[in-house]
Scaffold this motif. Sequence first.
Motif, PDB file in Angstrom:
ATOM      1  N   GLY A 265       0.820  -1.202   0.000  1.00 46.69           N
ATOM      2  CA  GLY A 265       0.000   0.000   0.000  1.00 46.69           C
ATOM      3  C   GLY A 265       0.858   1.258   0.000  1.00 46.69           C
ATOM      4  N   ASN A 266       0.282   2.358  -0.489  1.00 49.32           N
ATOM      5  CA  ASN A 266       1.047   3.593  -0.656  1.00 49.32           C
ATOM      6  C   ASN A 266       1.553   4.152   0.675  1.00 49.32           C
ATOM      7  N   ALA A 267       0.682   4.156   1.694  1.00 42.93           N
ATOM      8  CA  ALA A 267       1.079   4.760   2.968  1.00 42.93           C
ATOM      9  C   ALA A 267       2.229   3.994   3.607  1.00 42.93           C
ATOM     10  N   ARG A 268       2.117   2.683   3.656  1.00 42.45           N
ATOM     11  CA  ARG A 268       3.169   1.888   4.302  1.00 42.45           C
ATOM     12  C   ARG A 268       4.454   1.902   3.474  1.00 42.45           C
ATOM     13  N   ALA A 269       4.315   1.969   2.155  1.00 41.09           N
ATOM     14  CA  ALA A 269       5.509   2.071   1.309  1.00 41.09           C
ATOM     15  C   ALA A 269       6.238   3.380   1.573  1.00 41.09           C
ATOM     16  N   ALA A 270       5.477   4.469   1.702  1.00 41.58           N
ATOM     17  CA  ALA A 270       6.097   5.774   1.982  1.00 41.58           C
ATOM     18  C   ALA A 270       6.784   5.761   3.341  1.00 41.58           C
ATOM     19  N   LEU A 271       6.142   5.131   4.319  1.00 41.74           N
ATOM     20  CA  LEU A 271       6.753   5.043   5.643  1.00 41.74           C
ATOM     21  C   LEU A 271       8.062   4.259   5.602  1.00 41.74           C
ATOM     22  N   LEU A 272       8.053   3.113   4.945  1.00 37.77           N
ATOM     23  CA  LEU A 272       9.271   2.304   4.871  1.00 37.77           C
ATOM     24  C   LEU A 272      10.391   3.054   4.151  1.00 37.77           C
ATOM     25  N   ALA A 273      10.044   3.753   3.084  1.00 31.04           N
ATOM     26  CA  ALA A 273      11.064   4.506   2.348  1.00 31.04           C
ATOM     27  C   ALA A 273      11.676   5.602   3.213  1.00 31.04           C
TER      28      ALA A 273
ATOM     29  N   THR B  41       4.285  14.447   9.684  1.00 27.89           N
ATOM     30  CA  THR B  41       4.585  15.703   8.995  1.00 27.89           C
ATOM     31  C   THR B  41       5.123  15.446   7.598  1.00 27.89           C
ATOM     32  N   ARG B  42       5.975  14.453   7.468  1.00 30.10           N
ATOM     33  CA  ARG B  42       6.638  14.203   6.190  1.00 30.10           C
ATOM     34  C   ARG B  42       5.707  13.625   5.139  1.00 30.10           C
ATOM     35  N   ILE B  43       4.825  12.692   5.511  1.00 32.38           N
ATOM     36  CA  ILE B  43       4.032  12.036   4.473  1.00 32.38           C
ATOM     37  C   ILE B  43       2.599  12.542   4.404  1.00 32.38           C
ATOM     38  N   GLY B  44       2.223  13.440   5.333  1.00 29.29           N
ATOM     39  CA  GLY B  44       0.936  14.102   5.217  1.00 29.29           C
ATOM     40  C   GLY B  44      -0.247  13.343   5.764  1.00 29.29           C
ATOM     41  N   TYR B  45      -0.040  12.340   6.610  1.00 31.71           N
ATOM     42  CA  TYR B  45      -1.134  11.629   7.271  1.00 31.71           C
ATOM     43  C   TYR B  45      -1.218  12.084   8.729  1.00 31.71           C
ATOM     44  N   SER B  46      -2.359  11.815   9.373  1.00 27.75           N
ATOM     45  CA  SER B  46      -2.499  12.148  10.786  1.00 27.75           C
ATOM     46  C   SER B  46      -1.605  11.224  11.613  1.00 27.75           C
ATOM     47  N   PRO B  47      -1.185  11.670  12.808  1.00 25.80           N
ATOM     48  CA  PRO B  47      -0.381  10.793  13.672  1.00 25.80           C
ATOM     49  C   PRO B  47      -1.079   9.474  13.979  1.00 25.80           C
ATOM     50  N   GLY B  48      -2.399   9.494  14.137  1.00 24.08           N
ATOM     51  CA  GLY B  48      -3.122   8.257  14.410  1.00 24.08           C
ATOM     52  C   GLY B  48      -3.031   7.266  13.262  1.00 24.08           C
TER      53      GLY B  48
ATOM     54  N   LEU C 201       3.294  -2.661  10.390  1.00 25.59           N
ATOM     55  CA  LEU C 201       4.631  -2.945   9.880  1.00 25.59           C
ATOM     56  C   LEU C 201       5.510  -3.591  10.955  1.00 25.59           C
ATOM     57  N   HIS C 202       5.302  -3.189  12.194  1.00 21.53           N
ATOM     58  CA  HIS C 202       6.068  -3.785  13.282  1.00 21.53           C
ATOM     59  C   HIS C 202       5.678  -5.253  13.481  1.00 21.53           C
ATOM     60  N   ARG C 203       4.387  -5.530  13.395  1.00 21.67           N
ATOM     61  CA  ARG C 203       3.944  -6.917  13.531  1.00 21.67           C
ATOM     62  C   ARG C 203       4.500  -7.786  12.412  1.00 21.67           C
TER      63      ARG C 203
ATOM     64  N   LEU D 133      11.061   5.650  18.521  1.00 24.27           N
ATOM     65  CA  LEU D 133      11.631   5.796  17.193  1.00 24.27           C
ATOM     66  C   LEU D 133      11.498   4.495  16.413  1.00 24.27           C
ATOM     67  N   TYR D 134      11.067   4.630  15.176  1.00 22.35           N
ATOM     68  CA  TYR D 134      10.883   3.485  14.284  1.00 22.35           C
ATOM     69  C   TYR D 134      11.946   3.519  13.194  1.00 22.35           C
ATOM     70  N   GLN D 135      12.374   2.328  12.755  1.00 19.92           N
ATOM     71  CA  GLN D 135      13.340   2.224  11.667  1.00 19.92           C
ATOM     72  C   GLN D 135      13.091   0.920  10.915  1.00 19.92           C
ATOM     73  N   ARG D 136      13.264   0.980   9.602  1.00 24.07           N
ATOM     74  CA  ARG D 136      12.973  -0.228   8.819  1.00 24.07           C
ATOM     75  C   ARG D 136      14.042  -1.292   9.053  1.00 24.07           C
ATOM     76  N   THR D 137      13.644  -2.534   8.882  1.00 25.05           N
ATOM     77  CA  THR D 137      14.552  -3.667   9.051  1.00 25.05           C
ATOM     78  C   THR D 137      15.268  -3.950   7.741  1.00 25.05           C
ATOM     79  N   ALA D 138      16.255  -4.851   7.817  1.00 18.43           N
ATOM     80  CA  ALA D 138      16.983  -5.253   6.608  1.00 18.43           C
ATOM     81  C   ALA D 138      16.041  -5.900   5.603  1.00 18.43           C
ATOM     82  N   GLN D 139      15.065  -6.637   6.101  1.00 19.19           N
ATOM     83  CA  GLN D 139      14.089  -7.261   5.201  1.00 19.19           C
ATOM     84  C   GLN D 139      13.308  -6.205   4.432  1.00 19.19           C
ATOM     85  N   ALA D 140      12.888  -5.136   5.117  1.00 16.00           N
ATOM     86  CA  ALA D 140      12.163  -4.061   4.445  1.00 16.00           C
ATOM     87  C   ALA D 140      13.044  -3.365   3.417  1.00 16.00           C
TER      88      ALA D 140
END
Length: 327
Positions: free
Chosen positions: A258-266, A279-286, A295-297, A311-318
């Motif tokens: 999906g677009n939102a999760r792809a933007a987050l991972l990038a 702030t960066r991707i334009g969605y609400s904090p919720g 994505l964490h699950r 703080l969140y960070q993508r894994t090597a798999q992502a």
Amino acid sequence: MLALRVDADTVSRTRLSPSPASECMAWLKLTAASRRHPVFGDPGPLARASLAHPDVALLADLLPQNGDTYTPDLLTPQPGTDAQRRDLLDEQIAQIEATAQDDLETQVFTHTRTHWSRPLRATTRRIAESGRMQRRLANGLALFWRDALSDCWPELRSILDQDIAHRATAIATHGVGRAIGALHPDIDWAGDAVTLAKWGDGEIDVTGRDLVLAPSVLNWPHVIIQVDVPGQFVLYYPAQRVGASRDRSSRGIAPVVGNARAALLADLETARSTAELATRIGYSPGTVSYHLNALHRARLVTKVREGRYVLYQRTAQAARLLEEPRD
């Protein structure tokens, strides 16, 4: 709406320039407040360590706190006209040191009393009255720049230079007015004035002044004006394409997650908080929090607590998923 009245002379002297001093003040403000930039994240341990120097601490004490908005203009002198931009910072540091004592006292005493909700510290007042503040502020800026920004300045300057090239082309093609109106949704051109939405009602006469359009990276996403010093008119606006590289890297994986999760991972090559990502991707904090939990699950992001932030960070798999070419 705030209207900044201009004349033909101002329009004819409009120019574009970065402001290293303004970028430095924005980074120092985040550092002193223990805050993170929505795009570039934590200022880092070197920036925090620099606050231990008394001249850097003095500089930080003149920055707005707790919702105040006024920053003494002497800390961000109007950028000069050095075409190569090699000496812009040195020139601004020299301008700070050369500030007239009367101008310093007007800004540090009178304007802060009007615009700040806190009183000026007694020690800061004594340094200002001594006549030594100009030299100490100039030294504080030079030290903080060396410790916290000099290494990453080439990357930031590249973003600023790209924006300036884009705006210069827009001015040449469409004229100054249309180019100003395209800087930010809150900025518009009214023929004889630059107008700013969300700044309250009022009018300021800036006729006869140079207008410097200064793209900003570390002040992103804010618009700032500088008009208190006679003869100066600087309009700081968010540089385009700050953090835009995520768009390209997320295209391949978007049909899968999906677009939102792809933007987050990038965006999560660097560890970021929920608020930064929103702030960066334009969605609400919720909404961001919902997608981050998913994505964490799926073990595509990790999360760690650092002070008051998670703080969140993508894994090597992502990272591998982002790199895989897709039809």
